[in-house]
Design a protein around this motif. Structure first.
Motif, mmCIF file in Angstrom:
data_model
loop_
_atom_site.group_PDB
_atom_site.id
_atom_site.type_symbol
_atom_site.label_atom_id
_atom_site.label_comp_id
_atom_site.label_asym_id
_atom_site.label_seq_id
_atom_site.Cartn_x
_atom_site.Cartn_y
_atom_site.Cartn_z
ATOM 1 N N SER A 129 3.489 9.467 8.955
ATOM 2 C CA SER A 129 2.966 8.886 7.728
ATOM 3 C C SER A 129 2.221 7.595 8.006
ATOM 4 C CB SER A 129 4.100 8.674 6.721
ATOM 5 O OG SER A 129 5.162 7.984 7.323
ATOM 6 N N VAL A 130 1.427 7.181 7.040
ATOM 7 C CA VAL A 130 0.692 5.908 7.146
ATOM 8 C C VAL A 130 0.738 5.209 5.788
ATOM 9 C CG1 VAL A 130 -0.949 6.634 8.947
ATOM 10 C CG2 VAL A 130 -1.516 7.022 6.532
ATOM 11 N N HIS A 131 0.461 3.937 5.786
ATOM 12 C CA HIS A 131 0.260 3.200 4.544
ATOM 13 C C HIS A 131 -1.244 3.046 4.350
ATOM 14 C CE1 HIS A 131 4.317 1.446 3.598
ATOM 15 N NE2 HIS A 131 4.529 1.949 4.804
ATOM 16 N N ALA A 142 -4.387 2.001 1.022
ATOM 17 C CA ALA A 142 -4.646 1.686 -0.382
ATOM 18 C C ALA A 142 -5.175 2.891 -1.143
ATOM 19 C CB ALA A 142 -5.629 0.523 -0.465
ATOM 20 N N ASP A 143 -5.972 3.735 -0.466
ATOM 21 C CA ASP A 143 -6.491 4.926 -1.138
ATOM 22 C C ASP A 143 -6.637 6.074 -0.126
ATOM 23 O OD1 ASP A 143 -8.834 4.458 0.320
ATOM 24 O OD2 ASP A 143 -9.755 3.339 -1.328
ATOM 25 N N HIS A 166 2.980 18.607 10.064
ATOM 26 C CA HIS A 166 3.308 17.220 9.732
ATOM 27 C C HIS A 166 3.324 16.363 11.000
ATOM 28 C CE1 HIS A 166 6.148 13.943 8.321
ATOM 29 N NE2 HIS A 166 5.071 13.828 7.571
ATOM 30 N N ALA A 167 2.595 15.236 10.972
ATOM 31 C CA ALA A 167 2.532 14.377 12.159
ATOM 32 C C ALA A 167 3.305 13.081 11.929
ATOM 33 C CB ALA A 167 1.085 14.054 12.491
ATOM 34 N N MET A 225 -8.949 5.564 2.966
ATOM 35 C CA MET A 225 -8.331 4.710 3.985
ATOM 36 C C MET A 225 -7.178 5.427 4.677
ATOM 37 S SD MET A 225 -6.434 1.047 3.644
ATOM 38 C CE MET A 225 -7.664 0.097 2.802
ATOM 39 N N TRP A 228 0.858 -1.171 0.000
ATOM 40 C CA TRP A 228 0.000 0.000 0.000
ATOM 41 C C TRP A 228 0.906 1.236 0.000
ATOM 42 C CZ3 TRP A 228 -3.872 -1.266 4.562
ATOM 43 C CH2 TRP A 228 -4.743 -2.277 4.145
ATOM 44 N N PRO A 229 0.548 2.252 -0.799
ATOM 45 C CA PRO A 229 1.415 3.431 -0.850
ATOM 46 C C PRO A 229 1.491 4.178 0.494
ATOM 47 C CG PRO A 229 -0.513 3.710 -2.289
ATOM 48 C CD PRO A 229 -0.575 2.327 -1.731
ATOM 49 N N VAL A 230 2.528 5.000 0.618
ATOM 50 C CA VAL A 230 2.736 5.792 1.831
ATOM 51 C C VAL A 230 2.104 7.174 1.654
ATOM 52 C CG1 VAL A 230 4.453 6.747 3.429
ATOM 53 C CG2 VAL A 230 4.938 4.616 2.217
ATOM 54 N N ARG A 274 -5.500 9.550 18.631
ATOM 55 C CA ARG A 274 -6.179 8.738 19.648
ATOM 56 C C ARG A 274 -6.531 9.542 20.893
ATOM 57 N NH1 ARG A 274 -2.317 5.493 18.049
ATOM 58 N NH2 ARG A 274 -1.057 5.693 19.929
ATOM 59 N N ARG A 275 -5.900 10.730 21.046
ATOM 60 C CA ARG A 275 -6.177 11.556 22.233
ATOM 61 C C ARG A 275 -6.621 12.959 21.841
ATOM 62 N NH1 ARG A 275 -2.502 7.891 23.415
ATOM 63 N NH2 ARG A 275 -2.376 6.946 25.477
ATOM 64 N N VAL A 318 -4.169 6.384 13.969
ATOM 65 C CA VAL A 318 -2.770 6.358 14.419
ATOM 66 C C VAL A 318 -2.365 7.656 15.110
ATOM 67 C CG1 VAL A 318 -0.357 6.085 13.680
ATOM 68 C CG2 VAL A 318 -2.135 4.668 12.655
ATOM 69 N N TYR A 319 -2.862 8.804 14.612
ATOM 70 C CA TYR A 319 -2.338 10.076 15.123
ATOM 71 C C TYR A 319 -3.301 10.915 15.970
ATOM 72 C CZ TYR A 319 1.669 9.008 12.245
ATOM 73 O OH TYR A 319 2.775 8.381 11.723
#
Lengths: 315, 94
Positions: B25-27, B29-30, B22-23, B33, B5-7, B44-45, B41-42
């Motif tokens: 990166s994630v992987h 598919a589109d 900037h926080a 997502m 999956w792209p970054v 949660r709080r 991921v970034y």
């Protein structure tokens, strides 16, 4: 060419010495890159594998309060693994390669997760001792020279403080409970104490990477310094819980200004690192199974994304 | 099929009125997502009120080797700063 590399090396070291961070696109010695890929990926794998012993207890937590806490903690660990994988990928290695190294056994993860969590008290001891030891190392790493690693550490440290506190709270509840509960807490402390001390790695005189790691500010303190700091911090906490010390040799040394403690079983340490701890095979098998069984999801999501993209282009 | 999956790079506005920063990166598919993963991921709080995701491959970055050429010309232009100008102490509100 030789002279050029030497000059770059010197400039690189001067940059680190002056407290500047190294960013992914900056020139760096190949060994610096490799060492960081090894260390950051090992750290990421530890977070991911570390979800396993705790994940096992989510459905069996003794109350809803404990359950939501444990769930949040395990989610954080997944998140921390992802921050670290991302930091590692900036060094030019792909996520799939990183997983491949974990699954093949080429990359390591913290040996502590090769011990089983057999009672509920272990959820307390793991948060208190294991996360406590990890935090000590991670606080140091917020000042490491590689920018993406240091930034991931800042985020992780901020989030991890609750992990240790909730662990101590579990221990405290058990210690204030029935005799059986207190006994459970004591047994858990006894079981996790030595593996926690081993988390800081081999003794300084046997640690092959320490000198270079300190030069590059990957380490600001040696294994033995951190281990001593952990013992000094934890002994009063054990006393606060009213538990017995897990090592009869623990004794305040007025002259050193530190607690003395007994010898660590390094044979056990190397046995577990070498793949023969109580749960090494089980942990790795669980990771591999998750990866293999998730393959169709990864493929389907990509296929769907490509299809949507083609449809958009066709319009 | 052996494709990752792209970054995506993730930028988060922490509070209304602030810039996106900037926080990490994630992987994904589109894009959809990527937004969902970035949220998980970034934030949660409650770290954010808005998220941007950008394919990493779309970012053009300056080369650290060319840092001198790019940024040093501004170094000797101290007259672009207010403190360059000598004015009497009695002058207020300026």
């Amino acid at each position: 060419m030789e002279i050029d590399i030497n000059r770059l090396d010197l400039e690189f070291q001067a940059k680190i010495d002056s407290g500047k961070t190294i960013e992914p696109k900056d020139w760096m010695p190949e060994k610096y890159r490799k060492t960081h890929i090894r260390q950051i990926s090992q750290h990421a794998h530890s977070e991911i594998v570390g979800m396993l012993p705790e994940g096992n207890w989510i459905t069996r937590a003794p109350s809803l309060r404990r359950k939501v806490t444990l769930l949040a903690k395990v989610q954080d660990e997944g998140g921390h693994g992802l921050y670290l994988y991302s930091a590692c990928e900036t060094l030019g290695i792909s996520r799939d390669e990183l997983f491949e190294q974990l699954h093949s056994g080429k990359a390591k993860y913290s040996s502590i997760f090769n011990y089983p969590a057999v009672t509920w008290a272990d959820m307390g001891a793991v948060g208190w001792l294991v996360d406590g030891a990890a935090i000590m190392n991670q606080v140091m790493l917020t000042r490491t020279s590689f920018g993406p690693y240091a930034r991931a550490m800042v985020r992780i440290c901020k989030e991890e403080s609750f992990h240790q506190r909730q662990g101590f709270e579990i221990m405290l509840s058990l210690c204030n409970g029935t005799a059986v509960q207190k006994h459970m807490a004591q047994e858990s402390l006894n079981r996790w104490w030595w593996p926690s001390l081993m988390m800081f790695g081999p003794r300084d005189e046997e640690s092959t990477h320490t000198e270079q790691a300190i030069k590059w500010k990957i380490k600001l303190k040696t294994n033995d310094e951190l281990r001593q700091q952990f013992v000094d911090q934890t002994v009063p906490q054990i006393e606060l819980l009213g538990l017995e010390l897990p090592d009869p040799a623990i004794k305040w040394n007025e002259e050193r200004g530190h607690y003395d403690f007994g010898p660590i079983n390094w044979d056990e340490f190397w046995r577990v690192v070498g793949g023969n701890g109580p749960c090494n095979r089980e942990r790795l098998a669980a990771r591999k199974e998750a990866w293999e069984k998730g393959a169709w999801v990864r493929e389907a999501a990509l296929a769907y994304a490509e299809k949507q993209e083609n449809l958009r282009e066709a319009v | 099929m052996k494709k990752e999956w792209p970054v995506w790079e993730v930028f988060i506005r922490s509070r209304s009125g602030l810039d996106h920063r900037h926080a990490g990166s994630v992987h994904a598919a589109d894009a959809k997502m990527a937004l969902e993963n970035a949220r998980d991921v970034y934030t949660r709080r409650q770290e954010g009120v808005s998220i941007w995701v950008v394919p990493s491959a779309s970012i053009t970055a300056s080369d650290p080797e060319e840092g001198g050429e790019l940024f040093e010309p501004a170094k000797d232009k101290v007259y672009r700063h207010p403190t360059f100008y000598d004015l009497p102490d009695e002058l207020t509100h300026m």
